[in-house]
Design a protein around this motif. Structure first.
Motif, mmCIF file in Angstrom:
data_model
loop_
_atom_site.group_PDB
_atom_site.id
_atom_site.type_symbol
_atom_site.label_atom_id
_atom_site.label_comp_id
_atom_site.label_asym_id
_atom_site.label_seq_id
_atom_site.Cartn_x
_atom_site.Cartn_y
_atom_site.Cartn_z
ATOM 1 N N ILE A 51 15.760 21.290 10.772
ATOM 2 C CA ILE A 51 17.092 21.854 10.974
ATOM 3 C C ILE A 51 17.183 23.186 10.237
ATOM 4 C CG2 ILE A 51 18.060 20.638 8.961
ATOM 5 C CD1 ILE A 51 20.603 20.160 10.685
ATOM 6 N N ASP A 52 17.874 24.140 10.835
ATOM 7 C CA ASP A 52 17.974 25.454 10.210
ATOM 8 C C ASP A 52 19.033 25.436 9.108
ATOM 9 O OD1 ASP A 52 20.243 27.554 12.112
ATOM 10 O OD2 ASP A 52 20.320 25.408 11.723
ATOM 11 N N ARG A 53 19.227 26.583 8.483
ATOM 12 C CA ARG A 53 20.130 26.673 7.333
ATOM 13 C C ARG A 53 21.543 26.220 7.639
ATOM 14 N NH1 ARG A 53 18.985 32.742 4.959
ATOM 15 N NH2 ARG A 53 16.990 32.322 3.936
ATOM 16 N N THR A 54 22.020 26.590 8.813
ATOM 17 C CA THR A 54 23.419 26.320 9.142
ATOM 18 C C THR A 54 23.635 24.951 9.786
ATOM 19 O OG1 THR A 54 23.282 27.252 11.355
ATOM 20 C CG2 THR A 54 23.721 28.784 9.545
ATOM 21 N N GLY A 55 22.565 24.348 10.257
ATOM 22 C CA GLY A 55 22.694 23.086 10.974
ATOM 23 C C GLY A 55 22.886 23.272 12.465
ATOM 24 N N GLY A 56 22.848 24.521 12.912
ATOM 25 C CA GLY A 56 23.095 24.793 14.312
ATOM 26 C C GLY A 56 21.881 24.658 15.218
ATOM 27 N N ILE A 57 20.693 24.664 14.642
ATOM 28 C CA ILE A 57 19.459 24.565 15.432
ATOM 29 C C ILE A 57 18.631 23.416 14.884
ATOM 30 C CG2 ILE A 57 17.390 25.745 16.215
ATOM 31 C CD1 ILE A 57 18.805 28.387 15.632
ATOM 32 N N THR A 58 18.215 22.539 15.780
ATOM 33 C CA THR A 58 17.410 21.393 15.388
ATOM 34 C C THR A 58 16.204 21.248 16.322
ATOM 35 O OG1 THR A 58 18.735 19.887 16.738
ATOM 36 C CG2 THR A 58 19.372 20.136 14.434
#
Length: 124
Positions: A51-58
């Motif tokens: 998961i990326d820093r923001t939680g927007g991409i997994t």
């Protein structure tokens, strides 16, 4: 000093669910890309989810896609792995990892910090 600690592992029957947590300290959690890996005895480490820093991409490994969900709460400095429809082949030690990068990281060698692991055992 950076600490990454997993929790939530245990024994569950096939078809059941577990939720793993990963808490990170000593590092700015919101600046870290996070991931889950697993390793069973005699097998190589396997990518589970990232998961990326923001939680927007997994991203998910092929064997868990559609059954596992990765998420994070930056306010709590914690990442989660919701595991549903568990199978005996999911039995493994699950590791949390943190990378000082923005986007999701799929390669284990690119992570900077690792936890000690938590055992997940799925009985048939």
């Amino acid at each position: 000093q950076v600490h990454v600690v997993e929790s939530g592992g245990g024994l569950v029957q096939a078809g059941g669910s577990l939720r793993l947590s990963c808490a990170a300290s000593g590092v700015t959690f919101s600046r870290c890309s996070m991931g889950w890996f697993r390793q069973a005895p005699g097998k190589e480490r396997e990518f589970v989810a990232a998961i990326d820093r923001t939680g927007g991409i997994t991203y998910y490994g092929t064997s868990v896609k559609g059954r596992f969900t990765i998420s994070r709460d930056n306010a709590m400095n914690t990442m989660y792995l919701q595991m549903n429809s568990l199978k005996p082949e999911d039995t493994s030690v699950y590791y949390c990892a943190a990378a000082l990068q923005s986007g999701p990281v799929l390669r284990g060698s690119m992570y900077d910090y690792w936890g000690q692991g938590t055992q997940v055992t799925v009985s048939s």
